[in-house]
Design an enzyme around this catalytic site. Structure first.
Site, short mmCIF file in Angstrom:
data_model
loop_
_atom_site.label_atom_id
_atom_site.label_comp_id
_atom_site.label_asym_id
_atom_site.label_seq_id
_atom_site.Cartn_x
_atom_site.Cartn_y
_atom_site.Cartn_z
N TRP A 1 0.84 -1.20 0.00
CA TRP A 1 0.00 0.00 0.00
C TRP A 1 0.87 1.24 0.00
O TRP A 1 1.93 1.28 0.63
CB TRP A 1 -0.89 0.03 1.23
CG TRP A 1 -2.33 -0.32 0.97
CD1 TRP A 1 -3.36 0.55 0.82
CD2 TRP A 1 -2.91 -1.63 0.84
NE1 TRP A 1 -4.54 -0.13 0.60
CE2 TRP A 1 -4.29 -1.46 0.61
CE3 TRP A 1 -2.39 -2.92 0.87
CZ2 TRP A 1 -5.16 -2.52 0.42
CZ3 TRP A 1 -3.26 -3.99 0.69
CH2 TRP A 1 -4.62 -3.78 0.47
N TYR B 1 -8.16 -10.36 -1.54
CA TYR B 1 -8.55 -8.98 -1.25
C TYR B 1 -9.54 -8.51 -2.30
O TYR B 1 -9.57 -9.02 -3.42
CB TYR B 1 -7.28 -8.08 -1.24
CG TYR B 1 -7.58 -6.64 -0.91
CD1 TYR B 1 -7.79 -6.24 0.41
CD2 TYR B 1 -7.66 -5.67 -1.92
CE1 TYR B 1 -8.07 -4.91 0.72
CE2 TYR B 1 -7.94 -4.34 -1.61
CZ TYR B 1 -8.15 -3.96 -0.30
OH TYR B 1 -8.43 -2.66 0.00
N ASP C 1 -10.88 5.79 5.12
CA ASP C 1 -11.97 5.34 4.24
C ASP C 1 -13.38 5.70 4.69
O ASP C 1 -14.17 6.20 3.93
CB ASP C 1 -11.92 3.81 4.09
CG ASP C 1 -10.52 3.33 3.78
OD1 ASP C 1 -9.62 4.16 3.63
OD2 ASP C 1 -10.33 2.10 3.68
N GLU D 1 -4.08 -2.51 14.44
CA GLU D 1 -4.29 -1.51 13.39
C GLU D 1 -4.81 -0.21 14.00
O GLU D 1 -4.36 0.88 13.66
CB GLU D 1 -5.30 -2.11 12.40
CG GLU D 1 -5.43 -1.36 11.10
CD GLU D 1 -6.45 -2.04 10.17
OE1 GLU D 1 -7.04 -3.08 10.55
OE2 GLU D 1 -6.66 -1.53 9.06
C1 9WN Z 1 -8.26 0.46 1.31
C2 9WN Z 1 -3.75 -0.61 4.27
C3 9WN Z 1 -4.90 0.34 4.14
C4 9WN Z 1 -4.57 1.75 4.69
C5 9WN Z 1 -5.81 2.64 4.77
C6 9WN Z 1 -6.88 1.90 5.55
C7 9WN Z 1 -7.19 0.55 4.89
C8 9WN Z 1 -7.95 -0.24 2.63
C9 9WN Z 1 -9.07 -1.20 2.99
O1 9WN Z 1 -6.01 -0.22 4.82
O2 9WN Z 1 -7.76 0.80 3.62
O3 9WN Z 1 -7.16 1.26 0.93
O4 9WN Z 1 -9.22 -2.22 2.29
O5 9WN Z 1 -9.79 -0.96 3.96
O6 9WN Z 1 -8.04 2.67 5.63
O7 9WN Z 1 -5.48 3.87 5.38
O8 9WN Z 1 -3.63 2.37 3.87
O9 9WN Z 1 -3.27 -0.61 5.57
#
Ligand code: 9WN
Length: 445
Positions: free
Chosen positions: A36, A85, A173, A410
Site C-alpha cells: 500500500w 482482497y 476510508d 491496526e
Molecule cells: C483500502 C492498508 C490500508 C490503509 C488505509 C486503511 C485501509 C484499505 C481497505 O487499509 O484501507 O485502501 O481495504 O480498507 O483505511 O489507510 O492504507 O493498511
C-alpha cells in the site's frame, strides 16, 4: 522500562520481518496482502532507524509502480497473493488507461503523498551519506513527478489544492466526513457490477469496518473510473465525489517542503516546489479554515461548500505551517479538550481520530473514533512546529504506551478502560512508527 522498550522494539522488527515480501512490506499478514502507498511511507520511516537498505527499498519498489502520468498507485498487487482482497486487478482493469505502467499490477487511485517526508527522513538517518545520496538522486525525480501529477491533474482551479476522487484516496476510508458526500451520490444498486467483500471474511467484526452502503459507493466510483479509462479530465467532469481534504493537502504541502530539502542536498533548482508549498498553504488557510469549529474543514467541490464534520484530519495542516500562530492556538485549545482527549486525562489516549463528543462517534469503528498511530505521528510533528511541545511529547508517549499495553494493532480504543486494539494485529505501520517513537524516547533519556 528500558528493557521493556528494547524488547518491544525487537518484537516490532519481527512483525515487519513477518510482513516483508522480499522487496516491500505488506500492511498486515492477512487482511492486506499487497503493498500500500502511504503504508510504505510510514513503514520506511520505521526501517530508517535501523535498516537503511530496507527503508530505501520500500520506497523504491513503490515508485517502480508509478504510472506514466506520475500517479503513485494506492495498491501494488502481489501476484502471489491474488484472491484474498477486494478489489484486485481484474476489477480495477487499469490496463484500459494509456498511463498504466508495464510489468506491475496496481489499482487506479492514489493516497496521501507522505513519500518525500519518508525519503528525507531515510536520508537524514543514513550513516553512509554518500551511498544514501546516490539513492536520493534516483528517488527525487520520481517523487517530484508524483507532485507534478497532483498539481497538474487534481487542481483544476489552480488554487494549489488537490482533490481526491475516492474515499480510499484519503486513507481514512469511512471517516464521518465522507458520510454526506457519499449520501449525496445518486447510484442505482442494480447497475453496480457484482462484487464480493473479502474484508469481512478475515475475522474482523463488520461493526469495525465500513458498511455495505459505503462499499456500494466505493465500487460505483471504481466502475466509473474504469469506464472512463482513468482519464483524469473525464473523471473531473463526471465524478460525483470530488473533495479537497486538509489531511491530503497538509501532507502534500509538508512533502513539498521536504522535497525542497532533498533538492537542495542534490543541488537542484527548487523554486517551483517552494511556490507550490506557499500556494497550498495560502489556500488551505483561505479556503479550508472553519471559523465556527476552529479547525480546517474538508471542501466538497460538488456541493461547493464545507462539509462541516471535523475530525482529527482538520488539525493536520499544523504539519505544513498553514495556520497562523493565532489559528494554531485556537486549534490547540480544541485538540487538547475533552473532544480529542486532553493531556493529563488518565482515562483516555490521545488523539482519537474523531471528536469524542461528536454526533457519529464510534470508538471501535475504523476511522470513526479510534486512535491511529500514523495520523498521530504526523500530528506530533505538527504540534512541535508551533511550539506545543508538551502535547507533542504526550502524543509520543501515548503512541508508545498504547502499543506497550495492547500490542501492534491496526487501531485502538481511545478509552483506557476498554483496554483493547481493533482491526488486524501485527500491523506494519503501528510497528514501524512505534520503533521510531520508542527509539527516540530511549535516545532522549
Ligand atoms: C483500502 C492498508 C490500508 C490503509 C488505509 C486503511 C485501509 C484499505 C481497505 O487499509 O484501507 O485502501 O481495504 O480498507 O483505511 O489507510 O492504507 O493498511
Amino acid at each position: 522500562m528500558n528493557d521493556d522498550l528494547n524488547g518491544l522494539i525487537e518484537q516490532a522488527k519481527r512483525v515487519l520481518d513477518g510482513n516483508w515480501l522480499g522487496k516491500s512490506t505488506k500492511p498486515s499478514p492477512h487482511l492486506y496482502p499487497h503493498q500500500w502507498n502511504w503504508d510504505s511511507g510510514f513503514i520506511s520511516i520505521g526501517y530508517a532507524s535501523y535498516n537503511q537498505k530496507r527503508a530505501q527499498q520500500e520506497l523504491s519498489t513503490l515508485f517502480n509502480a508509478q504510472w506514466k502520468n506520475g500517479m503513485v498507485p494506492q495498491i501494488i498487487f502481489n501476484p502471489d497473493a491474488l484472491g484474498g482482497y477486494f478489489p484486485e486487478p481484474d476489477f480495477w482493469q487499469c490496463e484500459r488507461s494509456p498511463n498504466y505502467p508495464k510489468g506491475v499490477l496496481t489499482s487506479g487511485i492514489t493516497m496521501p503523498p507522505v513519500h518525500a517526508v519518508a525519503a528525507l527522513r531515510t536520508f537524514n538517518k543514513a550513516t553512509d551519506k554518500a551511498a544514501a545520496k546516490g539513492w536520493l538522486r534516483e528517488i527525487y525525480p520520481k517523487i517530484l513527478e508524483s507532485h507534478e501529477y497532483l498539481y497538474r491533474e487534481r487542481d483544476p482551479l489552480k488554487e494549489g489544492l488537490i482533490y481526491i476522487r475516492h474515499p480510499w484516496e484519503s486513507g481514512l476510508d469511512n471517516s464521518p466526513t465522507w458520510d454526506d458526500p457519499l449520501k449525496a451520490m445518486k447510484i442505482d444498486r442494480d447497475k453496480l457490477p457484482p462484487y464480493e467483500r473479502k474484508d469481512l471474511k478475515k475475522g474482523i467484526p463488520a461493526s469495525q469496518r465500513p458498511t455495505d452502503f459505503d462499499y456500494d459507493r466505493y465500487v460505483f466510483l471504481v466502475d466509473l473510473f474504469r469506464r472512463l479509462k482513468y482519464d483524469e479530465h473525464a473523471i473531473y467532469q463526471e465524478c460525483p465525489f470530488l473533495i479537497q481534504d486538509p489531511l491530503f493537502n497538509g501532507i502534500l504541502s509538508k512533502a513539498d517542503e521536504d522535497l525542497v530539502e532533498m533538492g537542495k542536498v542534490l543541488g537542484e533548482d527548487t523554486k517551483k516546489i517552494e511556490e507550490w508549498h506557499q500556494q497550498t498553504n495560502r489556500s488551505i488557510r483561505n479556503k479550508m479554515w472553519h471559523e465556527l469549529h476552529g479547525a480546517f474543514d474538508v471542501f466538497d467541490m460538488r456541493a461547493n461548500e464545507h462539509v462541516g464534520t471535523i475530525t482529527a484530519s482538520g488539525f493536520l495542516p499544523l504539519l505544513c505551517g498553514a495556520p497562523t500562530q493565532e489559528e494554531a492556538q485556537i486549534m490547540y485549545d480544541f485538540l487538547d479538550s475533552n473532544s480529542f482527549c486532553p493531556m493529563h486525562d488518565a482515562t483516555c489516549f490521545s488523539i482519537p481520530n474523531y471528536n469524542l463528543e461528536g454526533d457519529y462517534i464510534d470508538t471501535k469503528n475504523y476511522w470513526r473514533g479510534p486512535v491511529w498511530i500514523n495520523t498521530n505521528w504526523l500530528l506530533m510533528d505538527g504540534l512541535r512546529r508551533y511550539g506545543f511541545n508538551e502535547k507533542a511529547d504526550n502524543v509520543k508517549h501515548d503512541i508508545v504506551d498504547i502499543v506497550r499495553l495492547w500490542g501492534f494493532h491496526e487501531y485502538f480504543d481511545p478509552f483506557k478502560e476498554k483496554g483493547i486494539g481493533y482491526g488486524t494485529d501485527n500491523f506494519s505501520w503501528t510497528s514501524a512508527l512505534f520503533i521510531d517513537a520508542a527509539s527516540e524516547l530511549l535516545e532522549s533519556q
